[in-house]
Structure formats: C-alpha cells, structure tokens
Motif scaffolding. Structure first.
Motif, short mmCIF file in Angstrom:
data_model
loop_
_atom_site.label_atom_id
_atom_site.label_comp_id
_atom_site.label_asym_id
_atom_site.label_seq_id
_atom_site.Cartn_x
_atom_site.Cartn_y
_atom_site.Cartn_z
N ASN A 1 0.83 -1.19 0.00
CA ASN A 1 0.00 0.00 0.00
C ASN A 1 0.88 1.26 0.00
O ASN A 1 1.93 1.29 0.62
CB ASN A 1 -0.89 -0.02 1.24
CG ASN A 1 -1.94 1.06 1.19
OD1 ASN A 1 -1.61 2.24 1.17
ND2 ASN A 1 -3.19 0.68 1.13
N LYS A 2 0.39 2.27 -0.71
CA LYS A 2 1.11 3.53 -0.79
C LYS A 2 1.44 4.05 0.61
O LYS A 2 2.56 4.51 0.88
CB LYS A 2 0.23 4.56 -1.52
CG LYS A 2 0.94 5.44 -2.46
CD LYS A 2 0.04 6.38 -3.25
CE LYS A 2 -1.31 6.70 -2.66
NZ LYS A 2 -1.91 7.92 -3.25
N SER A 3 0.45 3.98 1.47
CA SER A 3 0.62 4.47 2.84
C SER A 3 1.71 3.72 3.59
O SER A 3 2.52 4.32 4.31
CB SER A 3 -0.72 4.35 3.57
OG SER A 3 -0.53 4.45 4.94
N THR A 4 1.73 2.41 3.40
CA THR A 4 2.73 1.59 4.07
C THR A 4 4.14 1.94 3.60
O THR A 4 5.05 2.15 4.41
CB THR A 4 2.47 0.09 3.79
OG1 THR A 4 1.12 -0.21 4.14
CG2 THR A 4 3.41 -0.77 4.56
N VAL A 5 4.28 2.03 2.28
CA VAL A 5 5.60 2.38 1.75
C VAL A 5 6.03 3.73 2.28
O VAL A 5 7.20 3.93 2.66
CB VAL A 5 5.56 2.40 0.20
CG1 VAL A 5 6.86 2.91 -0.37
CG2 VAL A 5 5.28 1.01 -0.32
N HIS A 6 5.07 4.64 2.34
CA HIS A 6 5.39 5.97 2.84
C HIS A 6 5.92 5.91 4.28
O HIS A 6 6.90 6.58 4.63
CB HIS A 6 4.15 6.86 2.77
CG HIS A 6 4.38 8.22 3.28
ND1 HIS A 6 3.96 8.63 4.52
CD2 HIS A 6 5.01 9.29 2.73
CE1 HIS A 6 4.32 9.89 4.70
NE2 HIS A 6 4.94 10.32 3.64
#
Lengths: 253, 253
Positions: free
Chosen positions: A40-45
């Motif tokens: 997920n984008k959020s996780t990578v962030h």
DNA sequence: ATAGTTTGTTCCATTGAGTGGAACAGCTGT
DNA sequence: ACAGCTGTTCCACTCAATGGAACAAACTAT
C-alpha cells in the motif's frame, strides 16, 4: 509472505524489501515503489519516512534514494575484513603492474563477493564494485575458490544456485565443472574464458591458509584482444599466483 | 522511544538499532546486544534471525556480525555517486604522486562523509574508509566544503552538531570559524593543523560546480614531520588545487 | 481559468504481528 | 551431579503496522 519459517519480524523484512527495491531501481517515488512491491502507498510511505529519519535514505524532491550511511556500513565491513587488510596492497600492485583489472573475491552464502577491485591504466571498465555478487561457477575467481572448498560444500552451493549460463561459454555441466576444478587444484590457478562476459578472459589464483581452508581468490581480467594464448597460459598465471602467495604469507602468523 | 514524531514503523527502527550496535561493538552475542540495547533477549533474537534470513548478518557460532551484503549496498551507493565516478582517478593520482594519504569527501546530513580514501607509498594509516563520517569543522576537507555552502546552511549545521573539540587545536569558536572560512574562499584551499588528530596536517581544496554549488572536497594528509611550512603553504596546496580543478572540468558537460 | 488526473501525505479503525516473560535445552566448569 | 551460563522456543497480551479513504498540492489538458 513467502514462507513463515521460524523467522520473525515481518515488518523489518518489508523495510529491507524497500531498500532492495531502491537499489534495484535507483531513485524512486512512493507510488512507484508501492506498485513494484505490491504494498500500500501508505505503508511504503511509512517505511520510507522511518528510513529517512534513520538517514538510510535521502529524499530528492519527491524521490527517495539510498544514502551514504549505507556506505558507512559497507566501508566498515570491508575495512574490518581480515583478508582485505592484507590483500589490499597486492590488488593495487597487480593492477598497476599489469595495467589491467585486478580483483579480490571471497565466498559468502554460496556466492562470490568482490572485496576489492582496482583498474590499471588501460583496464576494461566492467562496473565491478566491492560487494557485488557473482555466481562462483562462471568466473575464474569463483572456480579458484570452489576448487578448494570441501566437496560437500560445493554440492550444497550447486544445489542452491544451480549452474546458470551467463554466456554460451559458461560451464553448465556438473561433470565438466568437477574436471576443471581438479585441473585448478593441479596447476594452482583457474581461468575463465569468456564465461561471464564475452570478450573477457580472466586468470584467478586461490588464497589458501596454512590449514588448507580457502580464504578467497585474486585475479587479473583482460580483453581477449590483449591476452593472447601465451600470456593466458604462462605469464599472467605466474604474476597472479605470486600475488596470491604473498598474501598467503601475510595471513600466517 | 526518543520521540514519536510522525515517523512510523517503530519495529524497523529496532532492527536498525541492532545493526548500529553490531557496527559499534563488532561481533556480538544475543544477550550482549540485549543488555546493550535494553531490549528483551527474545526480541533481539527475533531481529537477528530476520537479519540472518535476509543475509544482513552472519553467525559465527554463537556470535553475529555484519555481512558482506551490506558491502553490496555500500559499494553500490559509492559506485553510482556522480562525484565518485569522476574524482576516483584524481584521488588515485594524488596518492601515488605525493606518496601520502589522499581523500575525497562530500557532505550529507551536515556531516563530512569520506567517498574515497587512498594511501600512497609512505602514507599514514588512519583507519579511514569510505562511508566514515567526521565533523566538518575539524578537518581541512570539511572547512573547504563549509566555506562554499550557503551561510544559512552553515548555521543549521552548526546548530545541529555544534563545534565539538577533537584535539586542543580544533576550532570551537564560531567567529574564528567564519574568519577561517573567509580565508578559504579567498585563497581557494583549506588547511587543518592537528585539529582532528595530533601530529597530522591536512590540505583540502573544494570542488565547486559551474553554478557555484560545492560538490565536495579533495585533500592530502601528512604527518607534521614530513610537512614543513613551505610544503604546507605552497607546494601541497598547488597540487591539491589542481586536482580539484581537473575534477571540476570533468563535472561540467 | 477550470476541471481532471496524479502525486505525496494524513487520519484512523481494525487486526495482525511484535513483544517479553517463562519455560526449555545445550553447554561449560567446578 | 549441580549450578550458572548461554541460545532458543512458546504463547497470551496488547501495541503498533496496516490499508482504505479522505486530503492537499502540483501538473496537464482542455
């Protein structure tokens, strides 16, 4: 994800996957990495923020890339490696003496790892750098090491990594490899005739400790055009072997 | 633990703390690291297992140590660094020409990071390796860089890191530093007179891009005994500056 | 300008996973 | 044989990583 063996800390594993992806793709954005890793984008962030706070990555506008802090770890590991300490000067001497590319390799996790690489005046530019990994069976350095490993160790390595073909000259047959390794033990050096890269020949000599364990190998690489058969079978092997002998002398005390 | 800013992924942070501890203390056991980090034995064990599975550490019996995989990351970062590519040969030339220790440094996170280090024939052995970090204000290389950074950047750096004394010669006063940086801009090179290590003198020249941004610095370090005042103020500065100029020419295109 | 698309970022409820105590096993020395 | 170390495993608890959605900011195109 792949296998929940008795390994724990799945989260740290994800961070490592981010680092790996950054190394593979170079400077990357959040969404790119998220797509690439299926996360997920959020996780990578979150992972990237953490890595940035820990100074493992640097952000250049909207992209992130690996920082020099990793060089700190790498340089430390190289610098404290016992073989590097004693072999460094010989690699240097070999490069300036021959004018070609001189390399030092050790084995770790069944792969060949370059510990040092130095280019002489007219050396080919191969994008080799310390820490780079290569299959042992496809290079002179690697065969020099394999020839002096315990045979069950060799079995394990081949079982894990196989004998993939890098060029059409690469050895892919176990029997042929064994025959070559016997030859290496016999004459004291290994060769690689366009087995990893077309047009490149390589002569490697093993560095063996007093008790018979192999510590690594040292080599000279040249384009075929500059390495005729005489140099390939006489001159260069002598030079490389004497460099290996000097290192062996320094390791015993 | 220290501050729960908008940074996430506390777990990965712990893994990094384990890596840091392994670098600081060298090969260590589970219980030692647990005590050192104030973490539970079981937790440290989990993190180490993960790092081992990811091949970031190697176990030697009951102890763990950093693996060559970290050298892979470090070597990659160094190899792909734009300044390293062009400056590498000049560092090499400088070392063999003077016979002394030649270094290349860049700035990251307000600290000086050695990008390359090469010893000439009679060079001092300083345990400098690529990736090692040093305070900018205490070395010739660092002052060469500071002199060409925007002044607000310099303010930020000093606010974050201060001006700690490394020897009794280290500059610890901001006004004196500013005066020296003006001198550096004036004459084009920086010196370091036993400010980091007693008995060691160092001459560094900044590497500046066409647009005025400083890319890094290159230097020669010698023991005081071999660097008399003439060499210190005339000969060596000339050599180092011309090396810097060569690099600057190669970076513009 | 405006609308549309894509970026990075923040927020928060859910639940999955990291944590740490205790128990276990293997080793060394007395 | 025992005591005192190790490293390792197990598991209940709960804390923190996750990922969807909503947000703002930066571009592109119409």
């Amino acid at each position: 994800m792949t296998e929940n063996a008795p390994n724990r800390v799945e989260t740290s594993r994800k961070t490592i996957r981010v680092l790996d992806a950054l190394r593979e793709h170079g400077s990357s954005s959040v969404t790119f990495l998220a797509r690439e890793l299926g996360m997920n984008k959020s996780t990578v962030h979150n992972h990237l923020s953490t890595l940035e706070a820990e100074k493992f990555v640097v952000r250049d506008g909207t992209d992130y890339e690996l920082s020099l802090r990793l060089l700190g770890f790498g340089g430390y590991v190289q610098h404290r490696h016992p073989l590097y300490q004693v072999a460094k000067r010989e690699v240097h001497r070999l490069a300036s003496q021959t004018g070609e590319l001189a390399n030092l390799m050790v084995e770790e996790y069944g792969q060949g790892v370059y510990l040092a690489s130095e280019q002489g005046e007219r050396a080919v530019d191969l994008d080799i750098y310390p820490g780079l990994r290569r299959p042992l069976h496809a290079i002179g350095l690697g065969k020099a090491i394999l020839a002096h490993l315990p045979s069950d160790r060799v079995d394990d390595i081949i079982e894990e990594h196989g004998l993939p073909a890098e060029t059409d000259q690469t050895i892919t047959d176990r029997a042929e490899l064994d025959a070559q390794l016997a030859t290496v033990r016999d004459r004291g050096y290994a060769v690689d005739n366009e087995e990893l890269i077309r047009g490149l020949r390589c002569v490697g000599a093993p560095i063996v400790a007093k008790d018979g364990t192999v510590l690594g190998a040292i080599s000279v690489s040249q384009p075929v055009s500059r390495m005729n058969n005489e140099r390939f079978t006489d001159e260069v092997p002598d030079i490389v072997q004497s460099a290996a002998n000097v290192i062996e002398l320094h390791t015993n005390h």
